[in-house]
Every structure is written in structure tokens, then in C-alpha cells.
Design a protein around this motif. Structure first.
Motif, mmCIF file in Angstrom:
data_model
loop_
_atom_site.group_PDB
_atom_site.id
_atom_site.type_symbol
_atom_site.label_atom_id
_atom_site.label_comp_id
_atom_site.label_asym_id
_atom_site.label_seq_id
_atom_site.Cartn_x
_atom_site.Cartn_y
_atom_site.Cartn_z
ATOM 1 N N THR A 28 60.495 35.631 58.939
ATOM 2 C CA THR A 28 61.346 34.622 58.159
ATOM 3 C C THR A 28 61.815 35.401 57.108
ATOM 4 O O THR A 28 61.379 36.540 56.639
ATOM 5 N N VAL A 29 62.942 34.852 56.465
ATOM 6 C CA VAL A 29 63.530 35.471 55.113
ATOM 7 C C VAL A 29 62.144 35.711 54.188
ATOM 8 O O VAL A 29 62.167 36.840 53.425
ATOM 9 N N ARG A 30 61.692 34.519 53.968
ATOM 10 C CA ARG A 30 60.419 34.749 52.994
ATOM 11 C C ARG A 30 59.515 35.596 53.290
ATOM 12 O O ARG A 30 59.110 36.375 52.405
ATOM 13 N N GLY A 31 59.016 35.922 54.534
ATOM 14 C CA GLY A 31 58.191 36.735 54.959
ATOM 15 C C GLY A 31 58.755 38.204 54.664
ATOM 16 O O GLY A 31 57.746 39.046 54.149
ATOM 17 N N ALA A 32 59.818 38.300 55.047
ATOM 18 C CA ALA A 32 60.487 39.766 54.667
ATOM 19 C C ALA A 32 60.363 39.935 53.248
ATOM 20 O O ALA A 32 60.302 41.327 52.872
ATOM 21 N N ARG A 33 60.781 39.121 52.605
ATOM 22 C CA ARG A 33 61.011 39.307 50.867
ATOM 23 C C ARG A 33 59.570 39.700 50.383
ATOM 24 O O ARG A 33 59.553 40.591 49.626
ATOM 25 N N ILE A 34 58.742 38.840 50.818
ATOM 26 C CA ILE A 34 57.352 39.281 50.300
ATOM 27 C C ILE A 34 56.739 40.606 50.769
ATOM 28 O O ILE A 34 56.198 41.371 49.991
ATOM 29 N N LEU A 35 57.276 40.954 52.084
ATOM 30 C CA LEU A 35 56.642 42.085 52.690
ATOM 31 C C LEU A 35 57.263 43.296 51.744
ATOM 32 O O LEU A 35 56.649 44.380 51.714
ATOM 33 N N SER A 36 58.613 43.138 51.608
ATOM 34 C CA SER A 36 59.011 44.124 50.761
ATOM 35 C C SER A 36 58.851 44.329 49.273
ATOM 36 O O SER A 36 58.970 45.480 48.646
ATOM 37 N N GLN A 37 57.942 43.410 48.773
ATOM 38 C CA GLN A 37 57.319 43.467 47.562
ATOM 39 C C GLN A 37 55.825 43.909 47.643
ATOM 40 O O GLN A 37 55.127 44.126 46.391
ATOM 41 N N ALA A 38 55.180 43.949 48.595
ATOM 42 C CA ALA A 38 53.908 44.132 48.799
ATOM 43 C C ALA A 38 53.232 45.569 48.408
ATOM 44 O O ALA A 38 54.030 46.713 48.442
ATOM 45 N N ASP A 39 51.948 45.418 47.747
ATOM 46 C CA ASP A 39 51.570 46.805 47.316
ATOM 47 C C ASP A 39 50.582 47.263 48.428
ATOM 48 O O ASP A 39 50.444 48.491 48.452
ATOM 49 N N VAL A 40 50.101 46.484 49.227
ATOM 50 C CA VAL A 40 49.361 46.782 50.305
ATOM 51 C C VAL A 40 49.339 45.782 51.593
ATOM 52 O O VAL A 40 49.653 44.866 51.317
ATOM 53 N N VAL A 41 49.469 46.207 52.728
ATOM 54 C CA VAL A 41 49.635 45.429 53.909
ATOM 55 C C VAL A 41 48.565 45.805 54.937
ATOM 56 O O VAL A 41 48.408 46.874 55.339
ATOM 57 N N LEU A 42 47.856 44.786 55.321
ATOM 58 C CA LEU A 42 46.782 44.764 56.229
ATOM 59 C C LEU A 42 47.364 44.207 57.556
ATOM 60 O O LEU A 42 47.742 42.938 57.406
ATOM 61 N N TYR A 43 47.546 44.990 58.649
ATOM 62 C CA TYR A 43 48.324 44.648 59.737
ATOM 63 C C TYR A 43 47.664 44.557 61.033
ATOM 64 O O TYR A 43 46.788 45.298 61.309
ATOM 65 N N ASP A 44 48.239 43.632 61.850
ATOM 66 C CA ASP A 44 47.585 43.459 63.167
ATOM 67 C C ASP A 44 47.983 44.568 64.162
ATOM 68 O O ASP A 44 49.074 45.298 64.073
ATOM 69 N N ALA A 45 47.509 44.709 65.470
ATOM 70 C CA ALA A 45 47.800 45.736 66.192
ATOM 71 C C ALA A 45 49.038 45.326 67.028
ATOM 72 O O ALA A 45 49.875 46.365 67.170
ATOM 73 N N LEU A 46 49.568 44.120 66.896
ATOM 74 C CA LEU A 46 50.734 43.877 67.584
ATOM 75 C C LEU A 46 52.105 43.867 66.657
ATOM 76 O O LEU A 46 53.134 43.726 67.152
ATOM 77 N N VAL A 47 51.771 44.282 65.541
ATOM 78 C CA VAL A 47 52.914 44.380 64.458
ATOM 79 C C VAL A 47 53.319 45.804 64.894
ATOM 80 O O VAL A 47 52.774 46.931 65.053
ATOM 81 N N THR A 48 54.817 45.862 64.878
ATOM 82 C CA THR A 48 55.543 46.842 65.436
ATOM 83 C C THR A 48 55.922 47.809 64.173
ATOM 84 O O THR A 48 55.751 47.498 62.898
ATOM 85 N N GLU A 49 56.212 48.989 64.486
ATOM 86 C CA GLU A 49 56.720 50.113 63.502
ATOM 87 C C GLU A 49 58.259 49.746 62.686
ATOM 88 O O GLU A 49 57.988 49.947 61.576
ATOM 89 N N ASP A 50 58.868 48.938 63.565
ATOM 90 C CA ASP A 50 60.136 48.412 62.950
ATOM 91 C C ASP A 50 59.664 47.355 62.125
ATOM 92 O O ASP A 50 60.260 47.175 60.926
ATOM 93 N N MET A 51 58.737 46.594 62.059
ATOM 94 C CA MET A 51 58.185 45.610 61.042
ATOM 95 C C MET A 51 57.655 46.459 59.879
ATOM 96 O O MET A 51 57.888 45.963 58.759
ATOM 97 N N LEU A 52 56.719 47.307 60.315
ATOM 98 C CA LEU A 52 56.369 47.965 59.038
ATOM 99 C C LEU A 52 57.459 48.705 58.321
ATOM 100 O O LEU A 52 57.040 48.952 56.835
#
Length: 246
Positions: A28-52
Motif C-alpha cells: 500500500t502507499v501508506r506501507g511504502a511511505r512508512i517503510l521509507s522512513q523506518a530506522d530498522v526493518v524486521l522482515y519475513d522470509a517471503l519479503v523480496t529484495e525489491d521490497m527491501l
């Protein structure tokens, strides 16, 4: 000491964000916006490199959980989230699909709430909806299917496996690859027709997505060659349409 402070410093805020089914542009747009502001991201195995790639500024911690494979224990993930909120201002827990559907959100919410940490949830597109869009097979259909059930055979440790399946027009089994034969046998034993349409989607929304169309009788023979996450969709709603592309 106030519950939202540690050693005189305000605790960070944690966002549980749904990454969607796989494709980076389905967050989502909201999810991408917050992700771009994050200090740290704990991510699942199914999250792609493109997402990171959407959060180059953030420290990244893999806490991958995959069915049937060695993975980070849930209590360790809970502890990491609390520890990160004490160290960072904006913490993202990035989950495949939607956090509130088979995402163990309840356990993480409990841990964070017990530590007095502020939490916000950002929903994501769950695999079933992405698969329906990709295959152009609605989960409901007038006069044919008016109820839908999402289920999984995976259970919590020390909990018995479910022996019954939901009684709905449309059944969507998450993480259904290894359980395909058992699922088909249970449905056939309930009196479902061997000809009941089945659509299997592997690696939904990704470049290597694979769609298999078969019957319930064919599902009983099992699925071979599946390496990625598998969604099994069962019901009359998945019969090929009379016109247009299937």
C-alpha cells in the motif's frame, strides 16, 4: 518511569506492515511511505529484495519464518521487536500478505503492548485476493458461491492438527502445497465431487508465478515441483468461464 520511556528516552513506535503477496508494487502507499522512513526493518522470509529496496536507509533484520523449515522462533522475534523499540524511533515489522491473517500478529501485539510500546497496523493485500486477481477467478460468484473460508493446516506447537475443513462454497488453503493430498481426501470424504474445480497458485504475483488448474480428484494425486509458497483455491467459482481468457 513512564511505560513509554526507557532510561529517560521515549520508546520507539512499531508498525506491523503488510508487504502484500510478493510484488513490490502491491504494497500500500501508506506501507511504502512508512517503510521509507523506518530506522530498522524486521522482515519475513517471503519479503523480496525489491521490497527491501524501498527502505535503503534502514537497518534490516531477517526474522524469516517458513512452514516446515528452520526459522526464527516467535518468542525471539517478540524479544527483538521490544529491543528494537528501545533502540530505534521507528520500527517496522514487515510481514508477507496481511499482518492480521496467518501472520502471528496477536503474539507480537501482546509482547509489544505488555512492554508499553505504541503499535500501529498497516494492512496488506493477502495472497488469496492477489491470486484471484492474477487468475481472473473471483472468489464469489452470483448463484454459485456466496461464502469464502481461508484456512491453513499449520498449527501452533503442541496443538493437534485440524481434522475438519470449513463448510463454505469457496475454500482457500494457505501454505497448502504439502497438505494437498490430505486436503483433497478430507473433502472427498465429505462428499465433494472429484470434478470440483481447483486452482493452485505458486509464488503469487512474482515473476515466477505458476498457475495450475485441476480438479479435486487431481489434487488428491498431490502437487509436484512446487518450491515457493502455494495457495490452493477450491470451489465451483473456479470453473473456467465460457468466454474470454481463462
Amino acid at each position: 518511569m513512564p511505560s513509554n520511556e526507557v532510561a529517560g528516552r521515549a520508546l520507539g513506535k512499531v508498525y506491523l506492515i503488510g508487504a502484500g503477496p510478493g510484488a513490490a508494487d502491491l504494497i500500500t502507499v501508506r506501507g511504502a511511505r512508512i517503510l521509507s522512513q523506518a530506522d530498522v526493518v524486521l522482515y519475513d522470509a517471503l519479503v523480496t529484495e525489491d521490497m527491501l529496496a524501498l527502505c535503503p536507509q534502514a537497518d534490516k533484520i531477517s526474522v524469516g519464518k517458513r512452514s516446515g523449515q528452520r526459522s526464527t522462533a516467535q518468542h525471539v522475534i517478540n524479544e527483538q521487536l521490544v529491543a528494537c523499540a528501545k533502540k530505534y524511533t521507528l520500527v517496522v515489522r514487515l510481514k508477507g500478505g496481511d499482518p492480521m491473517l496467518f501472520g502471528r500478529a496477536d503474539e507480537e501485539l501482546r509482547a509489544l503492548e505488555a512492554a508499553g510500546i505504541e503499535v500501529e497496523i498497516v494492512p496488506g493485500i493477502t495472497a488469496a485476493l492477489a491470486a484471484a486477481a492474477s487468475t481472473r477467478q473471483p472468489l464469489t460468484k452470483r448463484g454459485i458461491a456466496r461464502s469464502v473460508a481461508f484456512f491453513t493446516s499449520s498449527t501452533a506447537p503442541n496443538h493437534p492438527e485440524e481434522t475438519t475443513l470449513p463448510d463454505c462454497d469457496t475454500l482457500i488453503q494457505y501454505m497448502g502445497g504439502k497438505e494437498a493430498i490430505a486436503t483433497a481426501q478430507k473433502l472427498l470424504a465429505q462428499g465433494r465431487s472429484p470434478a470440483l474445480p481447483v486452482v493452485v497458485v505458486e509464488n503469487c504475483s512474482r515473476e515466477n508465478e505458476r498457475v495450475m488448474r485441476l480438479s479435486l480428484g487431481g489434487l488428491e494425486q498431490g502437487l509436484s515441483g512446487c518450491q515457493g509458497p502455494v495457495l490452493v483455491m477450491i470451489g465451483e467459482a473456479f470453473a473456467p468461464r465460457d468466454s474470454g481468457r481463462d
